[in-house]
Design a protein around this motif. Structure first.
Motif, PDB file in Angstrom:
ATOM      1  N   LEU A 101      -3.597 -55.669 -43.897  1.00  0.00           N
ATOM      2  CA  LEU A 101      -2.160 -55.544 -44.156  1.00  0.00           C
ATOM      3  C   LEU A 101      -1.657 -54.102 -44.145  1.00  0.00           C
ATOM      4  O   LEU A 101      -0.461 -53.872 -44.078  1.00  0.00           O
ATOM      5  CB  LEU A 101      -1.816 -56.208 -45.498  1.00  0.00           C
ATOM      6  CG  LEU A 101      -2.020 -57.721 -45.528  1.00  0.00           C
ATOM      7  CD1 LEU A 101      -1.806 -58.261 -46.919  1.00  0.00           C
ATOM      8  CD2 LEU A 101      -1.109 -58.422 -44.543  1.00  0.00           C
ATOM      9  N   THR A 102      -2.570 -53.147 -44.222  1.00  0.00           N
ATOM     10  CA  THR A 102      -2.117 -51.751 -44.151  1.00  0.00           C
ATOM     11  C   THR A 102      -2.056 -51.253 -42.703  1.00  0.00           C
ATOM     12  O   THR A 102      -1.755 -50.089 -42.466  1.00  0.00           O
ATOM     13  CB  THR A 102      -3.025 -50.810 -44.975  1.00  0.00           C
ATOM     14  OG1 THR A 102      -4.369 -51.009 -44.557  1.00  0.00           O
ATOM     15  CG2 THR A 102      -2.898 -51.054 -46.448  1.00  0.00           C
ATOM     16  N   SER A 103      -2.331 -52.141 -41.750  1.00  0.00           N
ATOM     17  CA  SER A 103      -2.190 -51.775 -40.338  1.00  0.00           C
ATOM     18  C   SER A 103      -0.715 -51.511 -40.032  1.00  0.00           C
ATOM     19  O   SER A 103       0.165 -52.202 -40.543  1.00  0.00           O
ATOM     20  CB  SER A 103      -2.701 -52.927 -39.463  1.00  0.00           C
ATOM     21  OG  SER A 103      -2.191 -52.798 -38.155  1.00  0.00           O
ATOM     22  N   PRO A 104      -0.444 -50.535 -39.179  1.00  0.00           N
ATOM     23  CA  PRO A 104       0.969 -50.269 -38.836  1.00  0.00           C
ATOM     24  C   PRO A 104       1.581 -51.340 -37.934  1.00  0.00           C
ATOM     25  O   PRO A 104       2.798 -51.348 -37.750  1.00  0.00           O
ATOM     26  CB  PRO A 104       0.897 -48.918 -38.117  1.00  0.00           C
ATOM     27  CG  PRO A 104      -0.508 -48.748 -37.681  1.00  0.00           C
ATOM     28  CD  PRO A 104      -1.364 -49.549 -38.608  1.00  0.00           C
ATOM     29  N   LEU A 105       0.754 -52.234 -37.388  1.00  0.00           N
ATOM     30  CA  LEU A 105       1.303 -53.283 -36.514  1.00  0.00           C
ATOM     31  C   LEU A 105       1.987 -54.362 -37.355  1.00  0.00           C
ATOM     32  O   LEU A 105       1.610 -54.573 -38.509  1.00  0.00           O
ATOM     33  CB  LEU A 105       0.187 -53.899 -35.669  1.00  0.00           C
ATOM     34  CG  LEU A 105      -0.386 -52.941 -34.622  1.00  0.00           C
ATOM     35  CD1 LEU A 105      -1.723 -53.421 -34.110  1.00  0.00           C
ATOM     36  CD2 LEU A 105       0.582 -52.772 -33.473  1.00  0.00           C
TER      37      LEU A 105
ATOM     38  N   ALA B  73       6.014 -49.043 -39.758  1.00  0.00           N
ATOM     39  CA  ALA B  73       4.917 -48.772 -38.819  1.00  0.00           C
ATOM     40  C   ALA B  73       4.613 -47.272 -38.778  1.00  0.00           C
ATOM     41  O   ALA B  73       3.443 -46.865 -38.852  1.00  0.00           O
ATOM     42  CB  ALA B  73       5.284 -49.280 -37.428  1.00  0.00           C
ATOM     43  N   LEU B  76       3.133 -46.222 -42.260  1.00  0.00           N
ATOM     44  CA  LEU B  76       1.751 -46.683 -42.488  1.00  0.00           C
ATOM     45  C   LEU B  76       0.752 -45.976 -41.576  1.00  0.00           C
ATOM     46  O   LEU B  76      -0.412 -45.814 -41.938  1.00  0.00           O
ATOM     47  CB  LEU B  76       1.654 -48.207 -42.300  1.00  0.00           C
ATOM     48  CG  LEU B  76       2.296 -49.064 -43.389  1.00  0.00           C
ATOM     49  CD1 LEU B  76       2.253 -50.541 -43.013  1.00  0.00           C
ATOM     50  CD2 LEU B  76       1.595 -48.857 -44.729  1.00  0.00           C
ATOM     51  N   ILE B 104      -7.361 -52.687 -35.393  1.00  0.00           N
ATOM     52  CA  ILE B 104      -6.115 -53.105 -36.067  1.00  0.00           C
ATOM     53  C   ILE B 104      -5.178 -51.916 -36.307  1.00  0.00           C
ATOM     54  O   ILE B 104      -4.019 -52.101 -36.646  1.00  0.00           O
ATOM     55  CB  ILE B 104      -6.360 -53.889 -37.390  1.00  0.00           C
ATOM     56  CG1 ILE B 104      -7.104 -53.043 -38.412  1.00  0.00           C
ATOM     57  CG2 ILE B 104      -7.073 -55.191 -37.128  1.00  0.00           C
ATOM     58  CD1 ILE B 104      -7.190 -53.697 -39.779  1.00  0.00           C
ATOM     59  N   GLN B 105      -5.703 -50.719 -36.077  1.00  0.00           N
ATOM     60  CA  GLN B 105      -4.823 -49.535 -36.107  1.00  0.00           C
ATOM     61  C   GLN B 105      -4.244 -49.265 -34.718  1.00  0.00           C
ATOM     62  O   GLN B 105      -3.476 -48.326 -34.537  1.00  0.00           O
ATOM     63  CB  GLN B 105      -5.610 -48.304 -36.573  1.00  0.00           C
ATOM     64  CG  GLN B 105      -6.002 -48.329 -38.040  1.00  0.00           C
ATOM     65  CD  GLN B 105      -4.821 -48.201 -38.986  1.00  0.00           C
ATOM     66  OE1 GLN B 105      -3.832 -47.572 -38.659  1.00  0.00           O
ATOM     67  NE2 GLN B 105      -4.917 -48.819 -40.164  1.00  0.00           N
TER      68      GLN B 105
END
Lengths: 269, 243
Positions: A101-105, B73, B76, B104-105
């Motif tokens: 959930l901390t992914s920027p996507l 986005a 984060l 996932i980044q």
């Protein structure tokens, strides 16, 4: 974010799901053992069940093993989806969901990737099962293996989305056993996976209607017809509707952060 | 000095329980800042808001000029996070865990491989990259989490009670490594802890008490201002005033 970032994320989530499947070989094998037991033992005991009965799709009287194979394909998808949901509850309890959930996507995209990954592992299990079922004289037309693919994929998406929804509602790992009893078994047994719906129509009317409103019924029927090179249009329409409603509900409504944090809040924040 | 974290009038409640009250603070770039507070002070809630695990009820959070609510986005993407709870996949190897995180980044596999090697070598874990996390001890697992948090080259590293469950030696090594990153990488670090001994007297510290910023400044100054003998004494006074 660049467009390529979405692609890397998609392949990364898929790869992780496959790696986990390979690491947990017992899970993969047990996913095959369950339907194979039904095929080899249960179907053998009920071989005469469909004797003299002509099901239009098959044209002539059909062996029970042949009849229940699409139902068992549905069973594999159903159980894999629920087990994957279980892993999401586990992920949330272990905290690894927080990393995702901390992914920027966008979160909706991350969950879509997760759904696709679940569907892909289901697909692998299904084709492994169909390969073994061939040894039990369950031999649909060769092209049927290909035409069934989109139906299996759609079914996997629908049930995966249902699993995601359930995962968002479950607070603890222990509660998942209840889901198996109250969701998985009713979905499976109240469907034409093991016997034609006409059997229920002749007997208990409420059971028949429960089967009619069960989305899993249409997942199984779409796969059954696709495997034998036929398109069951009503089943396709119900599948499309279920696909749209459930994937949207799962992706948009799933907020594990809200549950995982709010549930802990009163204890000392 | 440019600002890395700018929080203004931040409040948050769980149901009718107010856990953060009008919190305003800033963290300058390239600094090691300790977020110090007793259990229940609101540290983890603040941390969860910064990582967008929860959305704040009111107030603003800006990370490196990016508003967390309006452009999550971008905000984060500046963060590397080490959670208090272990978050590694036990059934995957060290490298596989990093590869998943890189993906996932939004990083390309080539970049992930290069960065993973860089970070794991720096933490003396490259030789163990194919080992499953399950077989690593607590200290090594934490180092993997640090490597993972730094993989996408964030500007701000958030650590939530990162040394809990570590023995003294691992704790000292970990803190030393994080401090060296500030010098070598220009990283900004926000270190959440309730253990005052983890901080040095020259460190910038934010004291959080009952959901409010009690004080902010150099630890030595805060000790003097509170009339405390050392950091532990300061924490003890804070706990008493909070109870």
């Amino acid at each position: 974010m660049k467009n390529s970032a979405y692609l890397f994320c998609f392949s990364g989530v898929l790869k992780r799901e496959l790696q986990r499947s390979l690491q947990q070989r017992t899970r993969f094998i047990s996913a095959l053992v369950r339907p194979l037991l039904w095929l080899a033992v249960f179907a053998a005991g009920f071989r005469g069940t469909l004797e003299g009965m002509v099901i239009p799709l098959y044209g002539s009287p059909v062996d029970y093993e042949v009849y229940i194979t699409p139902g068992l394909v549905g069973m594999i998808i159903l159980f894999n989806s629920m087990q994957s949901s279980l892993s999401m509850v586990y992920d949330r309890e272990m905290g690894s969901m927080r990393v995702l959930l901390t992914s920027p996507l966008p979160r909706s995209y991350l969950l879509f990737c997760k759904l696709f990954a679940i569907a892909l592992t289901s697909l692998l299990q299904v084709y492994a099962f169909l390969a073994v079922a061939f040894l039990f004289d369950v031999a649909p037309p060769p092209l049927g293996y290909l035409t069934a693919l989109p139906a299996i994929l759609m079914g996997a998406f629908i049930l995966g989305a249902l699993g995601l929804l359930l995962a968002s509602l479950i607070e603890q790992l222990e509660n998942f056993a209840g889901v198996m009893n109250f969701v998985v078994f009713p979905l499976f047994f109240l469907s034409p996976a093991l016997y034609p719906l006409t059997f229920m129509q002749d007997g208990n009317t409420w059971v028949y209607w429960a089967c009619v409103i069960n989305p899993f019924t249409y997942v199984v029927e779409l796969i059954r017809h696709a495997l034998y090179l036929d398109l069951n249009t009503p089943a396709l329409l119900v599948n499309l509707a279920a696909f749209t409603v459930l994937t949207n509900a799962a992706v948009l409504g799933f907020d594990p952060a809200r549950r995982m944090l709010n549930n802990r809040a009163p204890k000392g924040r | 000095m440019p600002v890395a974290v700018n929080i203004q009038a931040l409040s948050h409640s769980f149901a009718d329980r107010k856990v953060l009250r009008n919190v305003s603070l800033t963290v300058e770039q390239g600094m090691f800042v300790g977020l110090l507070g007793a259990n229940g002070a609101g540290k983890t809630t603040l941390f969860s808001i910064l990582t967008r695990l929860i959305c704040n009820s009111s107030g603003n959070v800006v990370l490196f000029g990016h508003d967390l609510q309006r452009s999550p986005a971008d905000a984060l993407a500046t963060l590397g996070v080490v959670f208090q709870q272990p978050t590694l996949d036990l059934d995957l190897s060290v490298l596989q865990n990093l590869q998943y995180h890189g993906a996932i980044q939004g990083m390309s596999p080539t970049d992930v491989q290069a960065r993973a090697q860089e970070e794991l070598e720096r933490l003396q874990l490259w030789d163990r990259r194919h080992e499953r996390i399950r077989w690593l001890n607590g200290g090594h697992r934490r180092r993997v989490e640090i490597a993972r948090a730094l993989l996408h080259q964030p500007q701000l590293l958030l650590l939530d009670e990162a040394t809990s469950s570590l023995d003294l030696e691992s704790r000292i090594q970990l803190i030393g490594h994080i401090r060296s990153l500030i010098k070598t990488e220009g990283l900004t670090v926000l270190w959440t802890t309730h253990v005052a001994e983890e901080l040095e007297t020259d460190d910038q510290v934010i004291l959080l008490n009952r959901g409010e910023v009690h004080a902010q400044g150099k630890l030595s100054d805060l000790i003097t201002a509170a009339g405390a003998s050392d950091a532990n004494h300061l924490m003890l006074n804070l706990s008493k005033s909070g109870s």
